[in-house]
Design an enzyme around this catalytic site. Structure first.
Site, PDB file in Angstrom:
ATOM      1  N   GLY A  93       0.803  -1.228   0.000  1.00  0.00           N
ATOM      2  CA  GLY A  93       0.000   0.000   0.000  1.00  0.00           C
ATOM      3  C   GLY A  93       0.832   1.272   0.000  1.00  0.00           C
ATOM      4  O   GLY A  93       0.347   2.322   0.398  1.00  0.00           O
ATOM      5  N   HIS A 100      10.191   6.279   3.425  1.00  0.00           N
ATOM      6  CA  HIS A 100       9.716   6.911   4.664  1.00  0.00           C
ATOM      7  C   HIS A 100       9.373   5.842   5.685  1.00  0.00           C
ATOM      8  O   HIS A 100       8.953   4.741   5.343  1.00  0.00           O
ATOM      9  CB  HIS A 100       8.500   7.807   4.399  1.00  0.00           C
ATOM     10  CG  HIS A 100       7.352   7.126   3.714  1.00  0.00           C
ATOM     11  ND1 HIS A 100       7.317   6.915   2.350  1.00  0.00           N
ATOM     12  CD2 HIS A 100       6.190   6.618   4.196  1.00  0.00           C
ATOM     13  CE1 HIS A 100       6.190   6.304   2.031  1.00  0.00           C
ATOM     14  NE2 HIS A 100       5.478   6.102   3.137  1.00  0.00           N
TER      15      HIS A 100
HETATM   16  P1  AMP Z   1       2.571   5.172   2.515  1.00  0.00           P
HETATM   17  O1  AMP Z   1       1.164   4.715   2.323  1.00  0.00           O
HETATM   18  O2  AMP Z   1       3.414   4.264   3.330  1.00  0.00           O
HETATM   19  O3  AMP Z   1       3.222   5.564   1.203  1.00  0.00           O
HETATM   20  O4  AMP Z   1       2.458   6.466   3.422  1.00  0.00           O
HETATM   21  C1  AMP Z   1       2.288   7.757   2.960  1.00  0.00           C
HETATM   22  C2  AMP Z   1       1.785   8.551   4.129  1.00  0.00           C
HETATM   23  O5  AMP Z   1       1.932   9.936   3.840  1.00  0.00           O
HETATM   24  C3  AMP Z   1       0.307   8.316   4.459  1.00  0.00           C
HETATM   25  O6  AMP Z   1       0.186   7.839   5.799  1.00  0.00           O
HETATM   26  C4  AMP Z   1      -0.310   9.705   4.289  1.00  0.00           C
HETATM   27  O7  AMP Z   1      -1.324   9.973   5.241  1.00  0.00           O
HETATM   28  C5  AMP Z   1       0.881  10.620   4.442  1.00  0.00           C
HETATM   29  N1  AMP Z   1       0.757  11.902   3.782  1.00  0.00           N
HETATM   30  C6  AMP Z   1       0.303  12.152   2.524  1.00  0.00           C
HETATM   31  N2  AMP Z   1       0.365  13.461   2.257  1.00  0.00           N
HETATM   32  C7  AMP Z   1       0.864  14.076   3.368  1.00  0.00           C
HETATM   33  C8  AMP Z   1       1.165  15.428   3.729  1.00  0.00           C
HETATM   34  N3  AMP Z   1       0.965  16.427   2.879  1.00  0.00           N
HETATM   35  N4  AMP Z   1       1.656  15.661   4.961  1.00  0.00           N
HETATM   36  C9  AMP Z   1       1.848  14.651   5.835  1.00  0.00           C
HETATM   37  N5  AMP Z   1       1.610  13.362   5.553  1.00  0.00           N
HETATM   38  C10 AMP Z   1       1.114  13.075   4.347  1.00  0.00           C
END
Ligand code: AMP
Ligand code: ZN
Length: 113
Positions: A93, A100
Site C-alpha cells: 500500500g 519513509h
Molecule cells: P505510505 O502509504 O506508506 O506511502 O504512506 C504515505 C503517508 O503519507 C500516508 O500515511 C499519508 O497519510 C501521508 N501523507 C500524505 N500526504 C501528506 C502530507 N501532505 N503531509 C503529511 N503526511 C502526508
C-alpha cells in the site's frame, strides 16, 4: 522531481515539522493512524523504498533509526512502546515513492495486518 516528500522536506509544501537535520526530516502524518503518528524521511530522494537499501546508502539507515528512537523518547512513546513501519511497494500500500518510516504510538495499536 515531482515528489510530495521532496517538496515537504524542502519546505515547499507545509507540514507539521517535528525535527530536521542535514540528512532527515520528521513530520506528523496528515492522516494519523494512531494517537501519535509521524514520518521520518531522508531528505535526499535516493531511495524509493526499502528495497533500494544497499551498501552505498545503508549508513543513512542508522541515522534514521537513531532519530526515530530519540523522537519517540521525546514524544513520550518509549515507555509504552511504539511501532515503526515502512511500506515497500504496491501490495504493502505504498502511496508515496520516497523512502519513509511511519512511527505509530500513543495508545494500543492492535495487531499488524
Ligand atoms: P505510505 O502509504 O506508506 O506511502 O504512506 C504515505 C503517508 O503519507 C500516508 O500515511 C499519508 O497519510 C501521508 N501523507 C500524505 N500526504 C501528506 C502530507 N501532505 N503531509 C503529511 N503526511 C502526508
Ligand atoms: Zn522525493
Amino acid at each position: 522531481m515531482d515528489c510530495l516528500f521532496c517538496k515537504i522536506a524542502a519546505g515547499e509544501i507545509p507540514s507539521k515539522k517535528i525535527y530536521e537535520d542535514e540528512i532527515v526530516y520528521a513530520f506528523y502524518d496528515i492522516q494519523p493512524a494512531a494517537p501519535t503518528h509521524f514520518l521520518v524521511i531522508p531528505k535526499a530522494h535516493t531511495m524509493e523504498n526499502c528495497a533500494q537499501i544497499n551498501e552505498e546508502n545503508a549508513q543513512i539507515m542508522g541515522h534514521i533509526f537513531q532519530v526515530i528512537a530519540r523522537l519517540a523518547r521525546q514524544l513520550g512513546l518509549e515507555e509504552n512502546g511504539y511501532r515503526v513501519v515502512t511500506n515497500c511497494g504496491e501490495d504493502a500500500g505504498q502511496t508515496v515513492r520516497h523512502l519513509h518510516f511511519h512511527v505509530l504510538g500513543g495508545g494500543p495499536l492492535g495487531k499488524m495486518a
